[in-house]
Design a protein around this motif. Structure first.
Motif, PDB file in Angstrom:
ATOM      1  N   PRO A 181      -9.523  -0.747  -1.412  1.00 13.36           N
ATOM      2  CA  PRO A 181      -8.198  -0.151  -1.234  1.00 13.36           C
ATOM      3  C   PRO A 181      -8.283   1.210  -0.568  1.00 13.36           C
ATOM      4  CG  PRO A 181      -8.439  -1.057  -3.458  1.00 13.36           C
ATOM      5  CD  PRO A 181      -9.786  -1.094  -2.823  1.00 13.36           C
TER       6      PRO A 181
ATOM      7  N   ARG B 181       0.796  -1.221   0.000  1.00 14.64           N
ATOM      8  CA  ARG B 181       0.000   0.000   0.000  1.00 14.64           C
ATOM      9  C   ARG B 181       0.828   1.271   0.000  1.00 14.64           C
ATOM     10  NH1 ARG B 181      -3.476  -0.394  -2.686  1.00 14.64           N
ATOM     11  NH2 ARG B 181      -4.743   1.261  -1.806  1.00 14.64           N
TER      12      ARG B 181
ATOM     13  N   ALA C 195      -6.529  -6.047   5.095  1.00 16.46           N
ATOM     14  CA  ALA C 195      -7.044  -5.551   3.816  1.00 16.46           C
ATOM     15  C   ALA C 195      -8.083  -6.481   3.198  1.00 16.46           C
ATOM     16  CB  ALA C 195      -5.894  -5.372   2.832  1.00 16.46           C
TER      17      ALA C 195
END
Length: 399
Positions: free
Chosen positions: A392, A261, A387
């Motif tokens: 996202p 990320r 996640a």
């Protein structure tokens, strides 16, 4: 006419924002440079005499000097047109200077002090002596002159330090010099005649973020190079092979933790940041910490592959576990720069590694390395679980 020539040196809005082959060519030197630093650190902690913090501190000064050369050069190719002959001359000249510095690393505080410090000063002063005339008539000339002033000030302790042969005074002066250079970079080299505005320090988000990621990969490449060379001299089953496997697994985990990320979203974070310069400064500090940590990890795994069993020296624990702790500290700062928050898993992992360090002296080196790898694997797993099933997360740099 002068202003138009100066404007031609600047990076144009429509130019490709990806790093060039010149950047990749420049990076080749730093694989060698980081390897020389790791070998110097290895010597520091395995010498027959008692290891003192002074020796490790000297190696840290040497590493920071090399890292400053890389980061300042990345700024240059971000601000200026890398297809211009003047900029290519600066980059190739810096590349050769960094190579000479890397050759001098083993004796940088000894017989090769002038070769190391003198070339370091020549790189920074020489670069600005090319840029300042090239930018004549352009507002960027004042900015470049400010950078020249900062490096001229730090040049004094660098050069004076070489006149004290293997004396503690050299360490004090060079520590002062590196502190000046780091402060200049973090503050963007302020001077009375330059206002620190966004127009003075524009940031090409995609280019600069890609350069930072490439440098992190260079550091991981040095880790692979060191562990591969070390195991190739053994190439034995059992503990040596297990240590080699753990070293590769740790390398992959460091890559995964870095890229997850925040590493992917750095260009977007720079683009949406209220003050891109502030984010870039945090990113520089974060990458400094992570690269220092990776160099320490490389030294740790060289020791583990050579001596998987037996007594674990306290200095060995400092690199086997301390390296990942430094990496996680840098990664936490990097995450804060991108998301304005820090994942608990990184903080917990760093605290666990630091907390168990005293007890690790009871275990063989291979067991210590496996412990570090397990903690890193837990962090990577936590990232994936957090996640799972969620959209996202967009970047949200601090204001």
């Amino acid at each position: 006419m002068t202003t138009s020539r100066a404007a031609a040196v600047m990076r144009k809005p429509g130019q490709p924002q990806r790093p060039t082959f010149l950047d990749l060519f420049f990076d080749l030197v730093f694989v060698f440079a980081l390897t020389r630093v790791s070998q110097r650190l290895l010597t520091d902690i395995t010498s027959q005499r008692r290891v003192v913090l002074t020796e490790v501190g000297q190696t840290l000064v040497v590493l920071l000097a090399l890292l400053i050369v890389w980061f300042v050069t990345a700024w240059v190719t971000d601000l200026y047109d890398p297809t211009r002959p003047e900029i290519q001359l600066v980059v190739v000249g810096t590349m050769f200077g960094a190579l000479v510095m890397a050759v001098a690393v083993p004796e940088a505080f000894g017989a090769r002090a002038l070769g190391f410090a003198g070339v370091y000063v020549a790189i920074h002063i020489g670069r600005q002596l090319v840029l300042v005339p090239a930018l004549r008539g352009h507002k960027a000339q004042r900015r470049s002159a400010g950078v020249l002033l900062w490096f001229a000030v730090s040049a004094v302790p660098w050069i004076v330090g070489t006149t004290f042969p293997e004396s503690p005074t050299r360490g004090v002066l060079w520590t002062l010099a590196i502190a000046i250079d780091l402060a200049g970079a973090m503050l963007l080299w302020p001077t009375p005649w330059v206002r620190r505005t966004a127009s003075q320090w524009p940031v090409v988000a995609e280019y600069l973020s890609e350069r930072y990621r490439q440098f992190l990969v260079i550091a991981l490449g040095e880790l692979i190079l060191v562990t591969g060379i070390t195991y190739s001299t053994k190439y034995l089953p059992g503990g040596h092979a297990a240590a080699f496997g753990v070293a590769f697994a740790t390398t992959a985990l460091l890559w995964r933790i870095y890229m997850y990320r925040a590493g992917d979203l750095l260009p977007d974070a720079i683009a949406v940041a209220p003050d891109p310069r502030q984010l870039v400064r945090r990113a520089i500090l974060a990458h400094l910490l992570m690269v220092i940590g990776i160099v320490a990890v490389a030294v740790g795994y060289e020791l583990v592959i050579e001596h998987p069993f037996g007594r674990t020296d306290s200095a060995w624990i400092g690199v086997i576990l301390g390296g990942p702790v430094l990496f996680l500290a840098g990664r936490a700062l990097f995450e804060y720069a991108v998301f304005a928050r820090v994942s608990r898993s990184r903080l917990i992992g760093a605290l666990v590694l630091a907390g168990i360090s005293p007890a690790m002296i009871l275990l063989p080196p291979l067991a210590v390395a496996i412990t570090a790898a397990v903690v890193l694997a837990g962090i990577a797993t936590s990232d994936g679980l957090r996640a799972k099933g969620r959209p996202p997360e967009p970047p949200s740099p601090p204001r």
